[in-house]
Design a protein around this motif. Structure first.
Motif, short mmCIF file in Angstrom:
data_model
loop_
_atom_site.label_atom_id
_atom_site.label_comp_id
_atom_site.label_asym_id
_atom_site.label_seq_id
_atom_site.Cartn_x
_atom_site.Cartn_y
_atom_site.Cartn_z
N TYR A 120 0.85 -1.20 0.00
CA TYR A 120 0.00 0.00 0.00
C TYR A 120 0.88 1.24 0.00
O TYR A 120 1.78 1.38 0.83
N ASP A 121 0.62 2.15 -0.94
CA ASP A 121 1.40 3.38 -1.05
C ASP A 121 0.57 4.54 -0.50
O ASP A 121 -0.55 4.79 -0.97
N PHE A 122 1.12 5.25 0.48
CA PHE A 122 0.39 6.32 1.14
C PHE A 122 -0.04 7.42 0.17
O PHE A 122 -1.03 8.10 0.38
N TYR A 123 0.72 7.58 -0.91
CA TYR A 123 0.47 8.67 -1.85
C TYR A 123 -0.36 8.22 -3.06
O TYR A 123 -1.30 8.90 -3.47
N TYR A 124 -0.02 7.07 -3.64
CA TYR A 124 -0.60 6.68 -4.93
C TYR A 124 -1.82 5.76 -4.83
O TYR A 124 -2.58 5.66 -5.80
N SER A 125 -2.02 5.09 -3.73
CA SER A 125 -3.06 4.04 -3.66
C SER A 125 -4.41 4.59 -3.24
O SER A 125 -4.54 5.21 -2.17
N ALA A 126 -5.42 4.36 -4.08
CA ALA A 126 -6.82 4.66 -3.73
C ALA A 126 -7.46 3.36 -3.28
O ALA A 126 -7.39 2.35 -3.99
N ILE A 127 -8.12 3.37 -2.13
CA ILE A 127 -8.56 2.14 -1.50
C ILE A 127 -10.08 2.05 -1.45
O ILE A 127 -10.77 3.08 -1.40
N ALA A 128 -10.59 0.82 -1.49
CA ALA A 128 -12.03 0.56 -1.31
C ALA A 128 -12.16 -0.57 -0.31
O ALA A 128 -11.60 -1.66 -0.50
N TRP A 129 -12.92 -0.33 0.77
CA TRP A 129 -13.11 -1.32 1.84
C TRP A 129 -14.44 -2.04 1.68
O TRP A 129 -15.43 -1.45 1.26
N TYR A 130 -14.43 -3.32 2.03
CA TYR A 130 -15.67 -4.12 2.13
C TYR A 130 -15.44 -5.15 3.22
O TYR A 130 -14.50 -5.94 3.14
N ARG A 131 -16.31 -5.14 4.23
CA ARG A 131 -16.10 -6.00 5.40
C ARG A 131 -14.70 -5.75 5.94
O ARG A 131 -14.34 -4.61 6.23
#
Length: 222
Positions: A120-131
């Protein structure tokens, strides 16, 4: 008298045995400046707020929270870093705001812990959570490959890791790829890379199974 003393001792024992309730709240939003770009010279607004546990500021966070259970939630951390150079004679540190990783927060105990998300990159990564799953495009350690990742809290190895190619030349936040999309029953995650066809995986426990999308023409002919 003996009965009174015994009763008081019993009340004291119950008081010590009862768990102490904790108050976990998110404070008011504040807009700060965050420097982005290849030379960190482009200021942009970043909204942060304090994470307050039992009346004390435990940390600062940014973005929305994601509830995993009725007791646990995750939220992204923000922090100030000292940007002063060793030979500068500033009387006070030069603080810069940065986005960081994710915190796991327990409302019952008030405990917070950093979550380790592979690549996981603090700057480049866009995240989507599920459960308790996190889907995002991660950056390899050498910085030369972007990988589609599905990680599960508590597991060191990702549930899914699929190489997408080289990183984009665009030096912007969340530019590794757009945040993936989830669907439920069955649990599926879809990635839509900018320079590659979109793909979908079904997530079953610790396994990721590729989903083959049928063409509309073939589906209509059946």
């Amino acid at each position: 008298m003996f009965r009174i003393i015994s009763f008081l001792l019993l009340l004291q024992a119950v008081a010590f045995a009862a768990p102490k309730p904790h108050a976990v709240v998110l404070g008011k939003w504040t807009t700060v400046k965050w420097l982005i770009g290849p030379e960190e010279s482009q200021p942009t607004d970043l909204k942060v707020r304090p994470l307050i546990v039992d009346g004390h500021t435990k940390d600062y966070v940014t973005g929305p929270q994601h509830d995993i259970t009725d007791h646990l939630f995750v939220i992204r951390r923000a922090f100030k870093v000292n940007d002063s150079l060793p030979d500068e004679k500033a009387t006070a540190p030069q603080w810069l705001w940065q986005r960081s990783g994710w915190l796991l927060v327990d409302r019952s105990s008030g405990h917070t812990a950093n979550i380790v998300l592979p690549e996981y990159d603090f700057y480049y990564s866009a995240i989507a959570w599920y459960r308790d799953y996190a889907a995002y495009c991660g950056m390899a350690d050498d910085g030369k490959r972007v990988n589609a990742i599905v990680a599960q809290i508590g597991r060191r190895q990702p549930v899914l890791k699929k190489t997408l190619g080289e990183p984009s030349a665009e030096d912007a936040p969340d530019s590794a790829c757009a945040a993936p999309s989830w669907q439920r029953r069955p649990a599926r995650v879809t990635f839509e890379p900018e320079h590659a066809p979109k793909f979908t995986y079904a997530i079953r426990g610790h396994a990721a199974i590729a989903v083959v999308e049928e063409d509309n023409d073939e589906t209509a002919a059946k």
